[in-house]
Write an enzyme that holds these catalytic residues in place. Structure first.
Site, PDB file in Angstrom:
ATOM      1  CB  CYS A   1       7.999  -3.308  29.078  1.00  0.00           C
ATOM      2  SG  CYS A   1       8.953  -1.907  29.649  1.00  0.00           S
TER       3      CYS A   1
ATOM      4  CE1 TYR B   1       2.834   0.739   4.544  1.00  0.00           C
ATOM      5  CE2 TYR B   1       4.350  -0.620   3.290  1.00  0.00           C
ATOM      6  CZ  TYR B   1       3.190   0.120   3.367  1.00  0.00           C
ATOM      7  OH  TYR B   1       2.391   0.251   2.260  1.00  0.00           O
TER       8      TYR B   1
ATOM      9  CE1 TYR C   1       1.451  -6.403   9.331  1.00  0.00           C
ATOM     10  CE2 TYR C   1       3.604  -5.365   9.265  1.00  0.00           C
ATOM     11  CZ  TYR C   1       2.231  -5.266   9.285  1.00  0.00           C
ATOM     12  OH  TYR C   1       1.644  -4.037   9.244  1.00  0.00           O
TER      13      TYR C   1
ATOM     14  NE  ARG D   1       6.850  -4.229   7.579  1.00  0.00           N
ATOM     15  CZ  ARG D   1       7.320  -5.341   7.067  1.00  0.00           C
ATOM     16  NH1 ARG D   1       8.544  -5.731   7.347  1.00  0.00           N
ATOM     17  NH2 ARG D   1       6.578  -6.075   6.270  1.00  0.00           N
TER      18      ARG D   1
ATOM     19  NE  ARG E   1       6.101  -4.279   1.383  1.00  0.00           N
ATOM     20  CZ  ARG E   1       5.627  -4.474   2.623  1.00  0.00           C
ATOM     21  NH1 ARG E   1       6.445  -4.504   3.642  1.00  0.00           N
ATOM     22  NH2 ARG E   1       4.342  -4.660   2.835  1.00  0.00           N
TER      23      ARG E   1
ATOM     24  N   GLY F   1       1.530  -3.181  -3.489  1.00  0.00           N
ATOM     25  CA  GLY F   1       1.779  -4.500  -2.914  1.00  0.00           C
ATOM     26  C   GLY F   1       2.992  -5.228  -3.447  1.00  0.00           C
TER      27      GLY F   1
HETATM   28  N1  LLP Z   1      -2.553   1.107  -2.345  1.00  0.00           N
HETATM   29  C1  LLP Z   1      -3.388   0.830  -1.332  1.00  0.00           C
HETATM   30  C2  LLP Z   1      -4.821   1.098  -1.479  1.00  0.00           C
HETATM   31  C3  LLP Z   1      -2.888   0.292  -0.133  1.00  0.00           C
HETATM   32  O1  LLP Z   1      -3.715   0.022   0.861  1.00  0.00           O
HETATM   33  C4  LLP Z   1      -1.506   0.049   0.004  1.00  0.00           C
HETATM   34  C5  LLP Z   1      -0.956  -0.504   1.218  1.00  0.00           C
HETATM   35  C6  LLP Z   1      -0.660   0.373  -1.082  1.00  0.00           C
HETATM   36  C7  LLP Z   1      -1.227   0.892  -2.241  1.00  0.00           C
HETATM   37  C8  LLP Z   1       0.823   0.195  -1.039  1.00  0.00           C
HETATM   38  O2  LLP Z   1       1.195  -1.113  -0.759  1.00  0.00           O
HETATM   39  P1  LLP Z   1       2.763  -1.508  -0.858  1.00  0.00           P
HETATM   40  O3  LLP Z   1       3.161  -1.295  -2.280  1.00  0.00           O
HETATM   41  O4  LLP Z   1       3.511  -0.578   0.028  1.00  0.00           O
HETATM   42  O5  LLP Z   1       2.795  -2.903  -0.383  1.00  0.00           O
HETATM   43  N2  LLP Z   1       2.139  -2.189   7.232  1.00  0.00           N
HETATM   44  C9  LLP Z   1       2.303  -3.313   6.327  1.00  0.00           C
HETATM   45  C10 LLP Z   1       1.851  -2.998   4.935  1.00  0.00           C
HETATM   46  C11 LLP Z   1       0.435  -2.517   4.855  1.00  0.00           C
HETATM   47  C12 LLP Z   1       0.049  -2.081   3.468  1.00  0.00           C
HETATM   48  C13 LLP Z   1      -1.227  -1.306   3.490  1.00  0.00           C
HETATM   49  N3  LLP Z   1      -1.676  -0.846   2.226  1.00  0.00           N
HETATM   50  C14 LLP Z   1       3.760  -3.758   6.352  1.00  0.00           C
HETATM   51  O6  LLP Z   1       4.551  -3.161   7.071  1.00  0.00           O
HETATM   52  O7  LLP Z   1       4.106  -4.723   5.695  1.00  0.00           O
END
Ligand code: LLP
Length: 419
Positions: free
Chosen positions: A347, A377, A320, A316, A281, A236
């Site tokens: 469209c 993503y 969001y 995205r 990310r 996150g």
């Molecule tokens: N660990 C778990 C259990 C997760 O569900 C996620 C992301 C991560 C790690 C990695 O999170 P990151 O470091 O990438 O934020 N599609 C959305 C983001 C959804 C994240 C889902 N889970 C976007 O494009 O912002």
């Protein structure tokens, strides 16, 4: 925080390769990925968080080359489906360094994970515990599991990516006792071993305080259980998408969050668990640049610049409200710029890549546009909406460009259509 890849000379080259040359060779739209940037971020995370464990969250972006890079940089890998696991397996990622996630794992996901012998399975419901225990019955060793806990922490991000609060689909509530019930079930299953707890409070989180609060709550719960070997705090970590924005600084995270864990453990008299973090990310977002060709420029109340991609390669903004920067990549444009809205070819009126961004006043059809910070993503969330084919992923490094994932073709679409 830089929004362009480490090796970029924005907006003309990445990895020593001209973006115009990539567009000519591979066509547009195309995702460009800087290998050095990915590896650099893996190393930054490993170094800042040493001796703690870093697992790359494959849902941000996965292909076999990415699996190899992550393996070579000595990270663990988080997968959330049999499909992601199949990629990891086919690229030879060591099973003991894989974690399987998911709030709704299918029997196929679980069977594939057990068959490959993944290191950890993060359970997200009590019924899953029972199902997994039955499947794991004929393993030679018990399967290590983590219980995903909802710590009731609000990270103040978009609702769709806030996952640590109550009343959403992920995890088992601490407050309601669901987490304790799941722990009891795991402990009652001889085919499972409770390795620890997990939480993931959300995504695109810029401050560490939510992580510290979540960590303390999970340690308190661990203390009630007499201590556990592992604590996984999820991913996150925020990145900057536009100039002037700030991401989460990994060094600050590394300075503060393990300290919160250690001090809470000391206060409660339990040994410190091994820590894991799961950035997706933060590893790959800024390594990616998307290239589009301008199809048209429409003047009205606003000026719309229409490109040959859109919400099928970047959903995205529509999902969001995400905002991006856009640059003219193929030539030096007019000195003066004006605000335009870059839109896709789909469209839907909501098919916007970037609203009110400055571009040179003479932007015209045929121009090449580059959108930075599109490594996470984007490819992983791409669709075939309007039967538009998905772009290729092209890696760059040291003046060389090569395809990682080829462009989809109409033949691919027709081949799947078997009716
Ligand atoms: N660990 C778990 C259990 C997760 O569900 C996620 C992301 C991560 C790690 C990695 O999170 P990151 O470091 O990438 O934020 N599609 C959305 C983001 C959804 C994240 C889902 N889970 C976007 O494009 O912002």
């Amino acid at each position: 925080m830089n929004i362009w890849p480490l090796t970029a000379e924005p907006p003309f080259t990445v990895g020593g390769v001209e973006l115009t040359a990539i567009a000519e060779r591979f066509g547009t739209p195309a995702y460009v990925l800087d290998e050095e940037h990915v590896r650099h971020r893996c190393r930054e995370y490993r170094k800042a968080l040493h001796p703690h464990r870093v697992a790359y969250a494959g849902k941000a972006f996965l292909c076999r080359a990415m699996v190899r890079w992550v393996r070579e940089e000595d990270l663990w890998l988080d997968v959330c489906s049999a499909g992601e696991l199949a990629l990891a397996r086919s690229a030879g990622f060591p099973p003991e360094r894989i974690l399987l996630h998911g709030n709704g794992k299918t029997p196929e996901d679980l069977a594939a994970a057990l068959d490959y012998g993944v290191g950890r399975i993060v359970v997200d419901s009590s019924t899953e515990v029972t199902r997994l225990a039955a499947l794991a019955d004929d393993l030679r060793h018990p399967q290590k599991v983590l219980v995903r806990v909802t710590p009731a922490v609000d990270p103040h991000v978009h609702r769709a990516i806030a996952t640590g609060v109550e009343d959403q689909k992920f995890g088992l509530s601490l407050a309601s006792g669901a987490a304790a019930e799941a722990v009891r079930r795991v402990l009652g299953q001889p085919s499972l071993t409770l390795a620890g707890l997990h939480c993931h409070i959300g995504s695109q989180i810029g401050l560490t305080d939510g992580y510290e609060t979540a960590a303390r709550r999970l340690v308190a719960f661990m203390a009630e259980l007499g201590g556990l070997p592992e604590l996984n705090l999820g991913g996150g970590h925020a990145v900057a998408y536009r100039p002037g924005e700030r991401g989460l600084d990994v060094q600050t995270f590394a300075d503060r969050v393990p300290y919160a864990v250690a001090s809470e453990c000391a206060a409660r008299g339990i040994p410190r668990p091994e820590l894991t973090v799961e950035p997706g990310r933060a590893i790959v977002a800024a390594a990616g640049v998307t290239l589009y060709r301008v199809l048209g420029v429409k003047h009205g109340v606003r000026t719309f610049v229409v490109v040959d991609g859109g919400m099928s390669d970047n959903p995205r903004p529509a999902l969001y409200g995400s905002r991006y920067a856009v640059a003219l990549a193929g030539r030096r444009g007019a000195a003066d710029s004006r605000p335009v809205t870059v839109v896709g070819r789909h469209c839907e009126a909501g098919d916007v890549i970037a609203a009110d961004v400055p571009l040179p006043a003479d932007v015209r059809p045929g121009d090449l546009l580059a959108v930075p910070c599109t490594g996470a993503y984007h490819h992983s969330m791409a669709s075939n909406y309007n039967q538009v084919t998905r772009p290729p992923v092209v890696a760059v490094r040291g003046g060389r460009a090569w395809p990682l994932v080829r462009r989809e073709t109409p033949e691919d679409l027709i081949r799947r259509d078997v009716g």
